[in-house]
Write a protein that holds these residues in place. Structure first.
Motif, PDB file in Angstrom:
ATOM      1  N   ILE A  19       1.231  -1.103  -0.388  1.00  0.00           N
ATOM      2  CA  ILE A  19      -0.496   0.327   0.234  1.00  0.00           C
ATOM      3  C   ILE A  19       1.202   1.464   0.033  1.00  0.00           C
ATOM      4  N   PHE A  20       0.019   2.867  -0.040  1.00  0.00           N
ATOM      5  CA  PHE A  20       0.651   3.801  -0.171  1.00  0.00           C
ATOM      6  C   PHE A  20       2.029   3.671  -1.161  1.00  0.00           C
ATOM      7  N   TYR A  21       1.445   3.324  -2.826  1.00  0.00           N
ATOM      8  CA  TYR A  21       1.986   2.949  -3.738  1.00  0.00           C
ATOM      9  C   TYR A  21       3.321   2.154  -3.769  1.00  0.00           C
ATOM     10  N   GLY A  22       3.085   1.184  -3.226  1.00  0.00           N
ATOM     11  CA  GLY A  22       4.468  -0.352  -2.501  1.00  0.00           C
ATOM     12  C   GLY A  22       5.160   0.506  -0.965  1.00  0.00           C
ATOM     13  N   TRP A  23       5.232   1.590  -1.473  1.00  0.00           N
ATOM     14  CA  TRP A  23       6.240   1.837   0.566  1.00  0.00           C
ATOM     15  C   TRP A  23       6.011   1.118   1.424  1.00  0.00           C
ATOM     16  N   TYR A  24       4.480   0.781   1.839  1.00  0.00           N
ATOM     17  CA  TYR A  24       4.799   0.150   2.836  1.00  0.00           C
ATOM     18  C   TYR A  24       3.670  -1.511   2.239  1.00  0.00           C
ATOM     19  N   VAL A  25       3.669  -2.064   3.096  1.00  0.00           N
ATOM     20  CA  VAL A  25       3.544  -3.630   3.022  1.00  0.00           C
ATOM     21  C   VAL A  25       3.082  -4.196   4.853  1.00  0.00           C
ATOM     22  N   ASP A  26       1.361  -3.973   4.171  1.00  0.00           N
ATOM     23  CA  ASP A  26       0.271  -4.556   5.363  1.00  0.00           C
ATOM     24  C   ASP A  26       0.221  -6.321   4.841  1.00  0.00           C
ATOM     25  N   ARG A  27       0.400  -6.938   7.094  1.00  0.00           N
ATOM     26  CA  ARG A  27       0.377  -7.944   6.805  1.00  0.00           C
ATOM     27  C   ARG A  27      -1.619  -8.550   6.941  1.00  0.00           C
ATOM     28  N   ALA A  28      -1.820  -8.858   5.205  1.00  0.00           N
ATOM     29  CA  ALA A  28      -3.454  -8.821   5.122  1.00  0.00           C
ATOM     30  C   ALA A  28      -4.012  -9.800   5.962  1.00  0.00           C
ATOM     31  N   GLY A  51       5.736  -9.501  15.597  1.00  0.00           N
ATOM     32  CA  GLY A  51       4.548  -8.803  16.220  1.00  0.00           C
ATOM     33  C   GLY A  51       4.517  -7.564  15.107  1.00  0.00           C
ATOM     34  N   TYR A  52       3.136  -6.475  15.268  1.00  0.00           N
ATOM     35  CA  TYR A  52       2.125  -5.726  14.039  1.00  0.00           C
ATOM     36  C   TYR A  52       2.791  -4.476  14.660  1.00  0.00           C
ATOM     37  N   ASP A  53       3.068  -3.135  13.396  1.00  0.00           N
ATOM     38  CA  ASP A  53       3.067  -2.273  13.946  1.00  0.00           C
ATOM     39  C   ASP A  53       2.105  -1.450  13.743  1.00  0.00           C
ATOM     40  N   ARG A  54       1.923  -0.787  15.081  1.00  0.00           N
ATOM     41  CA  ARG A  54       0.449  -0.166  15.618  1.00  0.00           C
ATOM     42  C   ARG A  54       0.376   1.377  14.506  1.00  0.00           C
ATOM     43  N   ASN A  55      -0.149   1.437  13.792  1.00  0.00           N
ATOM     44  CA  ASN A  55      -0.425   1.866  13.022  1.00  0.00           C
ATOM     45  C   ASN A  55      -2.160   2.225  11.665  1.00  0.00           C
ATOM     46  N   VAL A  91      12.643  -5.024   5.178  1.00  0.00           N
ATOM     47  CA  VAL A  91      12.700  -4.160   4.357  1.00  0.00           C
ATOM     48  C   VAL A  91      12.411  -3.602   3.811  1.00  0.00           C
ATOM     49  N   SER A  92      11.214  -4.118   2.968  1.00  0.00           N
ATOM     50  CA  SER A  92      10.696  -3.175   2.345  1.00  0.00           C
ATOM     51  C   SER A  92       9.846  -1.989   2.980  1.00  0.00           C
ATOM     52  N   ASN A  93       9.010  -2.462   4.371  1.00  0.00           N
ATOM     53  CA  ASN A  93       8.369  -1.135   5.632  1.00  0.00           C
ATOM     54  C   ASN A  93       9.424  -0.625   5.625  1.00  0.00           C
ATOM     55  N   ALA A  94      10.860  -0.490   5.834  1.00  0.00           N
ATOM     56  CA  ALA A  94      12.346   0.587   5.971  1.00  0.00           C
ATOM     57  C   ALA A  94      12.656   1.601   5.019  1.00  0.00           C
TER      58      ALA A  94
END
Length: 389
Positions: A104-113, A125-129, A334-337
């Motif tokens: 999501i966000f044009y490929g700059w953030y990965v959501d574990r759906a 653990g999951y990111d809090r957002n 790596v992708s979310n960093a």
């Protein structure tokens, strides 16, 4: 005495009737055997009925690895491999699952759906957002081959979404570690030339039934196409045949079309994505509105057995042979960093030549500008003395 004679007569009639029934069933069996033998001697490739092939109890080896698409990552996981991934308080069912990670966000953030766990008992653990799904989708999957072959590359992925009673069928094929949704399976060969057996046969010639037509492998039910386009390929031409959804029961009957010189046959029905498609109306077997184009056929790829052909760009590509979740989580980390670079300015930079002397001369003759300059000087003097409040 009369009752005894009547009993004997009824017994003989019953034995005679039973003998006749046995002979009739034997005749039907012999007829079925003869029909089966006749179909096996033909030059056609056997067309599998919708339920002719069994669902596999494990994830086929061809699906092993981590897959990347334009907007997602996917990992297929067997139930036997889940015990090392989720915590002990998670109750595992006898089903395989699919892990889907959305870019999501044009490929700059990965959501574990979609994962086989919950946010509370996950080892990672999951990111809090506020951009991730509130509830993780626990999606179960099964696989059903579309070709009776040891090197099968075409399958139906039978997906069970949470809260949805009906299963969703997603046809896919994998060729050269690339996953396609738009593909066709060969259903019969072009008859050989009896006068010249030395002619090499083109693997493209014959009838190709379109199979894969869904919008993707998603965390929600994908969209299924209303129409399919199958092909019949000859030595110099390709005939495109349209199939549409129908409520007819599936049958192995054949339909026919002609180019004015030869007559060709194709399957009347296609079973795809849990739907039945037909190329004719009602009981008709004559196909109309067939479109003809000259060869060559472009933008396609064929498997090694020459019985599956895929079109266009692949939906996903295998980026790793690993089936371990830790390798997938490393990709996510790596992708979310990463941080997106700053956007380009709306106007291109320009080299401006400010002629300050000319500007000063223009300001001297302008009373309004001189008044502004005076207020600025007065404010500066007060600022130095601390009297600007």
């Amino acid at each position: 005495m009369k009752k005894f004679l009547v009993f004997i007569t009824l017994s003989l009639i019953t034995l005679n009737f039973s003998f006749s029934q046995k002979k009739l069933s034997d005749a039907v069996t012999e007829s079925d055997s003869a029909e089966t033998l006749q179909s096996s001697d033909s030059s056609q490739i056997e067309i599998q009925k919708p339920d002719a092939l069994l669902i596999t109890e494990s994830v086929p080896e061809i699906f092993d690895g981590i897959w990347e698409g334009e907007d997602r990552y996917i990992l297929f996981q067997e139930k036997s491999e889940l015990k090392d991934i989720v915590k002990g308080d998670v109750k595992l069912t006898d089903d395989n699952c699919i892990w889907i990670y959305l870019k999501i966000f044009y490929g700059w953030y990965v959501d574990r759906a979609a994962e086989k766990t919950t946010r509370k008992n996950a080892k990672n653990g999951y990111d809090r957002n506020d951009v991730v799904f509130r509830d993780i989708q626990n999606i179960k999957i099964q696989f059903k081959p579309l070709i009776d072959s040891e090197n099968c590359c075409a399958y139906e992925i039978i997906v069970t979404y949470p809260g949805i009673r009906e299963n969703t069928v997603i046809p896919v094929c994998i060729i050269n570690n690339q996953l396609y949704l738009d593909f066709a399976i060969k259903t019969n060969e072009l008859p050989e030339n009896a006068h010249d057996e030395k002619i090499e046969k083109n693997p493209l010639t014959g009838s190709w039934s379109s199979i894969g037509k869904v919008s993707g492998i998603k965390v929600s039910r994908p969209i299924v196409k209303e129409n399919l386009t199958s092909m019949y390929i000859t030595d110099d031409s390709v005939y495109y045949i349209r199939y549409w959804k129908t409520d007819m029961p599936y049958s192995t009957d054949m339909a026919f079309f002609s180019d004015g010189k030869y007559k060709y046959e194709v399957p009347k029905h296609i079973n795809s994505a849990g739907n039945i498609y037909t190329c004719v109306t009602g009981r008709s077997v004559t196909i109309r509105n067939v479109q003809r184009q000259k060869l060559p056929l472009e933008n396609y790829i064929m498997n090694s057995e020459n019985n599956v052909i895929a079109f266009g760009e692949p939906y996903m590509k295998k980026i790793s042979e690993s089936c371990l979740l830790k390798d997938m989580m490393q990709i996510v980390k790596v992708s979310n960093a990463r941080k997106a670079p700053p956007q380009d300015p709306p106007f291109p930079p320009a080299e401006l030549d400010w002629h300050l002397e000319d500007i000063s001369r223009v300001e001297l003759s302008n009373q309004l500008i001189q008044a502004v300059r005076k207020r600025q000087r007065d404010f500066y003097e007060k600022y130095k003395l601390g009297l600007h409040y």
